[in-house]
Design an enzyme around this catalytic site. Structure first.
Site, mmCIF file in Angstrom:
data_model
loop_
_atom_site.group_PDB
_atom_site.id
_atom_site.type_symbol
_atom_site.label_atom_id
_atom_site.label_comp_id
_atom_site.label_asym_id
_atom_site.label_seq_id
_atom_site.Cartn_x
_atom_site.Cartn_y
_atom_site.Cartn_z
ATOM 1 N N ASP A 288 0.743 -1.266 -0.098
ATOM 2 C CA ASP A 288 -0.118 0.031 0.165
ATOM 3 C C ASP A 288 0.689 1.188 0.143
ATOM 4 O O ASP A 288 0.259 2.468 0.341
ATOM 5 C CB ASP A 288 -0.922 -0.139 1.096
ATOM 6 C CG ASP A 288 -2.100 -0.953 1.302
ATOM 7 O OD1 ASP A 288 -2.285 -1.431 0.224
ATOM 8 O OD2 ASP A 288 -2.782 -1.357 2.340
ATOM 9 N N ASP A 507 -6.923 -7.476 10.880
ATOM 10 C CA ASP A 507 -6.356 -6.411 10.115
ATOM 11 C C ASP A 507 -6.359 -5.081 10.802
ATOM 12 O O ASP A 507 -5.664 -4.038 10.568
ATOM 13 C CB ASP A 507 -7.587 -6.225 9.116
ATOM 14 C CG ASP A 507 -7.540 -7.180 7.889
ATOM 15 O OD1 ASP A 507 -6.457 -7.756 7.510
ATOM 16 O OD2 ASP A 507 -8.714 -7.504 7.551
#
Length: 568
Positions: A288, A507
């Site tokens: 990311d 997460d």
């Protein structure tokens, strides 16, 4: 009244009484104590990282030096090899450093070199780091000898014909869950998500321990090679648009230099040791990071990463250091179709990846491929429609779910993006990886066929196997299941399906949880949050009671098992 303490060379916190008096009034005694800054009891000192360095024969390795506190004048620091030991190990750069009142906290690099020789000994030598009046620090340098070791062939696909490394830490947690033994021996990624992860701890193996374990697994599997996957994930301002996975380093706090010297350099030194040359080491480079520069520069932390060049420079540094090791394979993160699938993102992302690679020493050759869907949930295939499907004369791209995206699933995006990357100058041999650890979407909610509705939104919502509320939802998704098991060459242009995100690792936390890893609380992990413009102001679909990112989340793992597709 202002008191002053002159600079001296002693190590004493001296005291003195100052009498304050005025005519006709009683005097007052003020006791003044000097806060001494000379070397004693944890005052000024040399900070050296690391103090144990492996130097590949015929190559170099580094360590960093800084001061523990601001000096009052410039400080000279010398690095010199001690007499005795392996004379092939020398200080090749940075033997004399100067720290001032302004740069004292900026780590400077010392480079060691190990000359090529003909013996087969991992020689050692002590490098003394010293400065007048300060306690010296000894750095233990060990030559990683390469004589008698055959350099491995750098193959086109490191997954082809190879077994995958099974992480004992993850495997034990998976096997302890009901039914978990069915997947406990599947290869998963090992995340180096902070500097401390390199050395490991009493509860988690470090990089060297994983590589040593990989050697044992490789020795036990016969003639087949073994592939081990490490996630390189610690850029300053990491994951600038998602608080749950923020990291320990900040650009404004010398983060880029620390990333290079305290994180990438030690990782490269360990990976480069000769005993590991028979392993195929896959580096998943900075999840990311570059995609955030394409779409999220309206966020302050991302804007800073773009303005300073820290993401690009950091990725280039990692690629340079790791590509120099013949048995390391670099796969750069390229987000997923629900992030880059629009033309406005697709082309600019490919161009950014290309310009970043061109800026490395080896150019495009420093990148072996790209990885998609890491730690995400995008379906590998949508079996009942594609982006070209029409319903009652309307394209499914007009639906709320696709929102004009050119891709309906990860496989079609991966193959198209690979073609675009090649057109930007990457080798025609580059391969794509797709993380399928949590994108199976099986269970009772999975459609068994296409919808018969003539309303485009109803048709897509009733036909899609990806059961998320919105394609922008990414945190601990309710209803998710294990996806395709890892395997090499599953489709044209795809090097492998992989499980980089270990199933069962959270997460992010569903509420604020204090931690020492720099991981924040992101409302996208809160099941009560009603969303933002990046997920269409939709509910998050996140599971409740989640721990911080990377921590074991039993409820999620059990759900993934239950909803696996293909079924276990």
């Amino acid at each position: 009244m202002t008191l002053a303490a002159a600079q001296d060379s002693d190590t004493t916190n001296g005291t003195r009484t100052v009498n304050v008096a005025a005519s006709g009034l009683a005097s007052v005694a003020v006791t003044a104590t000097e806060a001494d800054d000379d070397t004693s009891s944890g005052t000024q000192s040399l900070v050296v990282t690391p103090t144990s360095v492996s130097v590949p024969e015929g190559s170099t390795a580094t360590y960093s030096v800084r001061l523990s506190r601001q000096p009052t004048a410039s400080v000279s620091v010398a690095s010199a090899a001690a007499s005795g030991g392996d004379a092939d190990i020398t200080v090749s750069a940075g033997s004399s450093l100067t720290f001032t009142t302004s740069n004292w906290n900026t780590a400077q690099t010392v480079r060691l070199a190990a000359a090529q020789d003909s013996d087969q000994t991992n020689g050692t030598r002590t490098i003394n780091v010293s400065s007048s009046g300060l306690t010296s620090v000894a750095v233990a340098a060990t030559e990683a000898d390469d004589d008698g070791v055959t350099n491995p062939t750098h193959v086109d696909n490191p997954y082809a014909g190879a077994d995958g490394y099974v992480n004992p830490d993850w495997s034990a947690k998976a096997a302890a869950e009901p039914g978990g033994s069915a997947v406990a021996n599947i290869s998963t990624g090992v995340w180096m998500d902070r500097i401390a992860a390199i050395a490991g701890s009493s509860s988690a193996m470090g990089m060297r321990a994983h590589l040593d374990e990989a050697l044992e697994q490789d020795a036990a599997n016969g003639s087949r090679p073994l592939t081990i996957q490490f996630v390189i994930y610690n850029l300053p301002n990491r994951d600038c648009s998602a608080l749950a996975s923020n990291g320990e380093l900040k650009i404004a706090e010398n983060g880029l230099n620390r990333y290079k010297t305290e994180y990438i350099d030690p990782i490269a030194a360990i990976m480069g040791e000769s005993q590991y040359r028979g392993l195929r080491i896959v580096a998943i480079v900075e999840i990311d990071s570059l995609p955030n520069l394409v779409t999220n520069t309206g966020i302050a932390a991302c804007a800073e990463a773009q303005r300073t060049g820290a993401y690009v420079e950091g990725v280039q540094y990692a690629l340079n250091k790791l590509h120099a090791i013949p048995n390391v394979y670099n796969y750069v993160d390229a987000a997923h179709h629900g992030w880059l699938g629009w033309d406005s993102n697709f082309g600019p992302a490919a161009q950014l990846f290309a310009s970043t690679a061109r800026g490395t020493t080896a150019g495009m050759a420093s990148v072996d491929g790209f990885i998609l869907n890491t730690a995400n949930y995008s379906a590998l295939r949508e079996p009942y429609f594609s982006a070209s499907t029409t319903v009652n004369g309307q394209s499914v791209r007009q639906s709320d779910w696709l929102d004009w995206n050119f891709y309906a699933d990860e496989l079609s995006f991966a193959q198209a993006f690979r073609t675009r990357l090649i057109s930007e100058g990457f080798s025609s041999n580059i391969g794509m990886l797709i993380d399928t650890s949590r994108n199976g979407w099986g269970g009772s909610a999975r459609p068994s066929g296409p919808s018969t509705s003539t309303n485009v939104n109803e048709f897509v919502d009733q036909s899609r196997v990806d059961r998320r509320i919105h394609a922008g939802n990414w945190c601990n998704q309710s209803g998710a299941g294990l996806g395709e098991r890892p395997r090499a060459n599953p489709e044209t242009g795809i090097d492998a399906y992989v499980w980089i995100k270990p199933p069962g690792e959270s997460d992010g936390s569903s509420r604020l949880i204090d931690n020492d890893q720099g991981k924040g609380f992101d409302r996208m992990c809160d099941p009560t949050y009603e969303g933002n413009d990046r997920n269409g102001n939709s509910a998050t679909g996140a599971l409740p009671d989640a721990p911080i990112s990377g921590a074991w989340f039993s409820a999620q793992f059990r759900q993934l098992l239950a909803n696996a597709y293909p079924a276990l």
